[in-house]
Design a protein around this motif. Sequence first.
Motif, PDB file in Angstrom:
ATOM      1  N   ARG A 142       0.842  -1.201   0.000  1.00  0.00           N
ATOM      2  CA  ARG A 142       0.000   0.000   0.000  1.00  0.00           C
ATOM      3  C   ARG A 142       0.875   1.249   0.000  1.00  0.00           C
ATOM      4  O   ARG A 142       0.548   2.253  -0.637  1.00  0.00           O
ATOM      5  N   LEU A 143       1.991   1.199   0.729  1.00  0.00           N
ATOM      6  CA  LEU A 143       2.902   2.341   0.864  1.00  0.00           C
ATOM      7  C   LEU A 143       4.301   1.910   0.453  1.00  0.00           C
ATOM      8  O   LEU A 143       4.869   0.979   1.034  1.00  0.00           O
ATOM      9  N   VAL A 144       4.846   2.580  -0.550  1.00  0.00           N
ATOM     10  CA  VAL A 144       6.196   2.294  -1.027  1.00  0.00           C
ATOM     11  C   VAL A 144       7.069   3.519  -0.785  1.00  0.00           C
ATOM     12  O   VAL A 144       6.683   4.645  -1.109  1.00  0.00           O
ATOM     13  N   ALA A 145       8.235   3.282  -0.213  1.00  0.00           N
ATOM     14  CA  ALA A 145       9.190   4.359   0.079  1.00  0.00           C
ATOM     15  C   ALA A 145      10.250   4.392  -1.008  1.00  0.00           C
ATOM     16  O   ALA A 145      11.066   3.471  -1.119  1.00  0.00           O
ATOM     17  N   GLY A 146      10.245   5.441  -1.814  1.00  0.00           N
ATOM     18  CA  GLY A 146      11.257   5.578  -2.844  1.00  0.00           C
ATOM     19  C   GLY A 146      12.639   5.698  -2.233  1.00  0.00           C
ATOM     20  O   GLY A 146      12.822   6.266  -1.160  1.00  0.00           O
ATOM     21  N   THR A 147      13.630   5.166  -2.927  1.00  0.00           N
ATOM     22  CA  THR A 147      14.999   5.206  -2.416  1.00  0.00           C
ATOM     23  C   THR A 147      15.613   6.585  -2.612  1.00  0.00           C
ATOM     24  O   THR A 147      15.130   7.394  -3.403  1.00  0.00           O
TER      25      THR A 147
END
Length: 342
Positions: A142-147
């Motif tokens: 649901r939530l993706v943290a970009g690098t």
Amino acid sequence: MMRNVAILGASGYTGAELVRLIAGHRGLRIAALSADRKAGMRMGEVFPHLRHLDLPPLVRIDEIDMGAIDLVFCALPHATSQAVIASLPRDMKIVDLSADFRLRDAAEYRRWYGQPHAAPELQAEAVYGLTEFYRDEIRAARLVAGTGCNAATGQYALRPLIAAGLIDLDEIVMDLKCGVSGAGRSLKENLLHAELSEGWHPYAVGGIHRHLGEFDQEFSALAGRPVEVQFTPHLVPGNRGILATCYVRGAAGDIHAALAGAYADEPFVLTLPMGEVPSTRHVRGSNYCHLGVVEDRRAGRAIVVAALDNLTKGSSGQALQNANLMLSLEETEGLTMAPLFP
């Protein structure tokens, strides 16, 4: 079926890059754009290169009808995203481009960013957004943290080598050059033309750069023991691009074979023939990362070079690649444009 997306923080460089990429996407529609100081303006006024597009006006976040949105790109400054994302509907799909959810450990976040995390329950939920290595988790997230863009570049060069046990983990040196857009669009004295041009500037020297938290987290998890790389970034007087030169102890032929094998089926990561090195000019404006390996004159040592565009593969392109997976769309949709040259 077209999916509606919102871009929060659309008046920054990564927001503009998202608009540029999504404009050619066959499955996404930009339904809302937010900005703070530039709320009420048209995107074409803020970024004239986008004036040909039919885009919604820039508004404040609280003016967006989130019920009509399928996925949110959060391109807000670091430490701002936490509160905003916590306020969004709990079933909303989100790709965050800031640093706020990259580190899994709340104590590590505080160590590297100097303040406690405001949404630790979401920090535990977030999936790290390095697409090629977390594809299955991203697809279900649901939530993706970009690098971080620097962190992504170094990881493309080194992750397969660490995973395969091909290099000495205590002798990894990374020298990285980054274009000025990596510092964001806010006015800063050290980024004025007269301060920046005609010079290259090392910064965060001695192991204090925040992306080291990502290297520590990811490389240590791969190796099953602590790994700390020696890393010095440099700000160069160019707009776009990152070039990471990594010095390692290991057999160059094995290193090249491992990289070529690891990325053989990846659409956006290309390993060059042995002995060739990449350039930022060959990936500019694209979602591609180029890797090169050269044998050092000293036996048993090698040089691995990685190049990517910090605004595309390092940030907004990566975000769109992840959004495609999250929405069950073709992963490469909107991202196969050729690099700009010259």
